[in-house]
Design a protein around this motif. Structure first.
Motif, mmCIF file in Angstrom:
data_model
loop_
_atom_site.group_PDB
_atom_site.id
_atom_site.type_symbol
_atom_site.label_atom_id
_atom_site.label_comp_id
_atom_site.label_asym_id
_atom_site.label_seq_id
_atom_site.Cartn_x
_atom_site.Cartn_y
_atom_site.Cartn_z
ATOM 1 N N SER A 56 0.831 -1.204 0.000
ATOM 2 C CA SER A 56 0.000 0.000 0.000
ATOM 3 C C SER A 56 0.869 1.259 0.000
ATOM 4 O O SER A 56 0.640 2.206 -0.764
ATOM 5 C CB SER A 56 -0.922 -0.033 1.224
ATOM 6 O OG SER A 56 -1.533 1.209 1.409
ATOM 7 N N GLU A 57 1.900 1.257 0.836
ATOM 8 C CA GLU A 57 2.816 2.409 0.903
ATOM 9 C C GLU A 57 3.596 2.580 -0.407
ATOM 10 O O GLU A 57 3.900 3.709 -0.802
ATOM 11 C CB GLU A 57 3.798 2.231 2.070
ATOM 12 C CG GLU A 57 3.123 2.375 3.426
ATOM 13 C CD GLU A 57 3.983 1.866 4.577
ATOM 14 O OE1 GLU A 57 5.163 1.526 4.343
ATOM 15 O OE2 GLU A 57 3.459 1.793 5.707
ATOM 16 N N ALA A 58 3.901 1.477 -1.061
ATOM 17 C CA ALA A 58 4.679 1.546 -2.304
ATOM 18 C C ALA A 58 3.936 2.298 -3.401
ATOM 19 O O ALA A 58 4.548 2.823 -4.326
ATOM 20 C CB ALA A 58 5.029 0.136 -2.781
ATOM 21 N N VAL A 59 2.600 2.343 -3.314
ATOM 22 C CA VAL A 59 1.836 3.087 -4.322
ATOM 23 C C VAL A 59 1.278 4.386 -3.733
ATOM 24 O O VAL A 59 0.380 5.007 -4.302
ATOM 25 C CB VAL A 59 0.688 2.230 -4.918
ATOM 26 C CG1 VAL A 59 1.276 1.053 -5.676
ATOM 27 C CG2 VAL A 59 -0.286 1.755 -3.845
ATOM 28 N N GLY A 60 1.815 4.798 -2.586
ATOM 29 C CA GLY A 60 1.455 6.102 -2.047
ATOM 30 C C GLY A 60 0.385 6.085 -0.971
ATOM 31 O O GLY A 60 0.026 7.127 -0.424
ATOM 32 N N GLY A 61 -0.166 4.894 -0.661
ATOM 33 C CA GLY A 61 -1.155 4.809 0.418
ATOM 34 C C GLY A 61 -0.486 4.993 1.772
ATOM 35 O O GLY A 61 0.611 4.507 1.983
ATOM 36 N N GLN A 62 -1.107 5.719 2.659
ATOM 37 C CA GLN A 62 -0.489 5.944 3.972
ATOM 38 C C GLN A 62 -1.457 5.735 5.130
ATOM 39 O O GLN A 62 -1.056 5.656 6.276
ATOM 40 C CB GLN A 62 0.074 7.380 4.061
ATOM 41 C CG GLN A 62 1.391 7.581 3.337
ATOM 42 C CD GLN A 62 2.539 6.794 3.960
ATOM 43 O OE1 GLN A 62 2.465 6.318 5.071
ATOM 44 N NE2 GLN A 62 3.612 6.611 3.181
#
Lengths: 298, 298
Positions: A56-62
């Motif tokens: 999720s973080e790798a595609v900008g999700g935080q």
């Protein structure tokens, strides 16, 4: 980046979420809830939920809105371990260095604790509460990916073929070993990465790359597991060493030997790293995790 | 109306749907799929899916789009029977007059067939395919109602308290028996009616009335089950008679005797019929089904 610190931080987030989502031991039926929590908080590495968070973080999700799915995945993984350890299945007394569920609570409670964890996972995945603001169509897709990965065409299918292959001896073949690897462990690990990508808002092209990463990382994970069963330190691994060979299990090591298995794991890691090339700095945790998966000692 | 013809027609619809939704035995892993189908097609009465269909029709729903949820409910009911029959649980050799799953396929396959049926149920409930055009938010709500009814706060919770109550003797009390009834059997029957109401398009007031109908019918069903375990004909019921008493199970009959139990079942039926008063002719199947539940001989 400091991988141990990253893993520790994510583990704490996952553990806090699991504690929040699981029924309280004070509530009836006490012993069921106690058995569910015993196995969930038994020192697992949280690889699947952490892969979900990292994807999720790798595609900008935080945001924390991924934690419900991460928790559900860990519940499903844990139920599968409880049932796998039962006397009728692998008959294991120890898991992560602690007595298995049926040794502590008895077989009936262990079966039902597993059933309850699997069911609660889907209660969580379909919860329309406003705790997490995911669009219903996306939430359905996430739940469906996990259900397919966990069922007859995924994890359960892999477990059955794994069990049926025991004592296969010379009959072991690569298609059987690959079926077991891609289904028993691979399906849920791939689903973890796919769900992280979806909840993080990945576009179709990035989703496909991450799905492939998940597939490769899942295969590498299972080969590393097979290697650890031969060369691992029992005190570090937390379960009996050499049990695969004793049971005549269909593993990559049984088929090709240790050295070839390690080369294959390294090759899968390199292929997994390639899928992340377009993702830049945000995918650094995913890179380090696949390195860790192949080099781990427990 | 002709209830036997109605039940037969609906059973055929449910069986056809289950056949369509379950994995084919020809597909790998064969024995897992075979075990899943063996227990699903073992002559069950399909009470839960038929209640779902009847509730949907009672509010004007007529389409086949309810069949996915009806099939999922029957898969969950069947998984619970497979696990309930295991040696570590009730240790039953017969179910509906046929050998139980673990007698035919062995314990490990029975455990995994149950796990697979439970998981496939949720794969079906969350399938975004265009076979059935249900709005995602509605589909999520349906899946969530079923998951809650099947889990630790529902069916599994009831099974555990039922098991823990065995041999309780004089310690048996009404709250325990009521907990078991409302959870072990009641929760899934109530969920069946609620889901039928939702998919049929019920307004909030009608949904509440039908939810109450489901609650009452579920309680009546379990009391009738307890009565059958004492007075039933073994050949008709298809399982051992007298097993509840032999195990010292917490049943309504053990607590109050046969006559009082039958009165209570009749009273629950009358209350269930009252909830349907505003629903007219379309609710006739629901009326006949609750009559059947209380008067059944198997």
């Amino acid at each position: 980046m400091d991988l141990p610190a990253y893993l520790k931080r994510q583990t704490t987030r996952v553990d806090d979420a699991l504690d929040r989502f699981l029924p309280d031991e004070e509530r009836m039926p006490h012993l069921l809830h106690k058995a569910m929590r015993y196995s969930i908080f038994a020192g697992g590495k949280r690889i699947r939920p952490i892969l979900l968070l990292a994807a999720s973080e790798a595609v900008g999700g935080q945001s924390d809105r991924v934690l419900y799915a991460a928790s559900a995945l860990e519940m499903i993984h844990t139920y599968s371990l409880i049932h796998d350890d039962l006397p009728a299945m692998d008959n294991d007394d120890l898991r992560r260095g602690r007595p298995t569920s049926h040794k502590v609570f008895g077989e009936a409670h262990a079966i039902l604790a597993g059933d309850a964890l699997l069911t609660e996972a889907f209660a969580l995945l379909t919860d329309p509460g406003d705790d997490f603001a995911v669009a219903p169509a996306v939430q359905l897709r996430v739940a469906n990916i996990i259900a397919r990965a966990a069922g007859a065409a995924g994890m359960v299918g892999g477990q059955i073929v794994d069990m049926e292959s025991e004592g296969g001896g010379d009959e072991l073949d690569l298609p059987t070993v690959e079926y077991i690897h891609t289904h028993k462990t691979g399906a849920l690990i791939r689903a973890a990465v796919e769900v992280g990508a979806i909840l993080g808002g990945a576009d179709q092209r990035t989703f496909k790359a991450l799905s492939r990463y998940g597939e490769l990382a899942g295969l590498a994970f299972q080969i590393a597991d097979d290697i650890l069963d031969v060369v691992g330190d029992q005190d570090v691994v937390g379960k009996d060493i050499g049990s695969d060979e004793a049971r005549g299990k269909a593993t990559y090591v049984a088929l090709f030997g240790l050295s070839e298995a390690q080369s294959r794991a390294d090759e899968l890691r390199d292929m997994a790293l390639e899928t992340l090339e377009s993702l830049g700095e945000k995918a650094e945790p995913l890179r380090q995790i696949v390195n860790f998966i192949v080099a781990r000692t427990s």
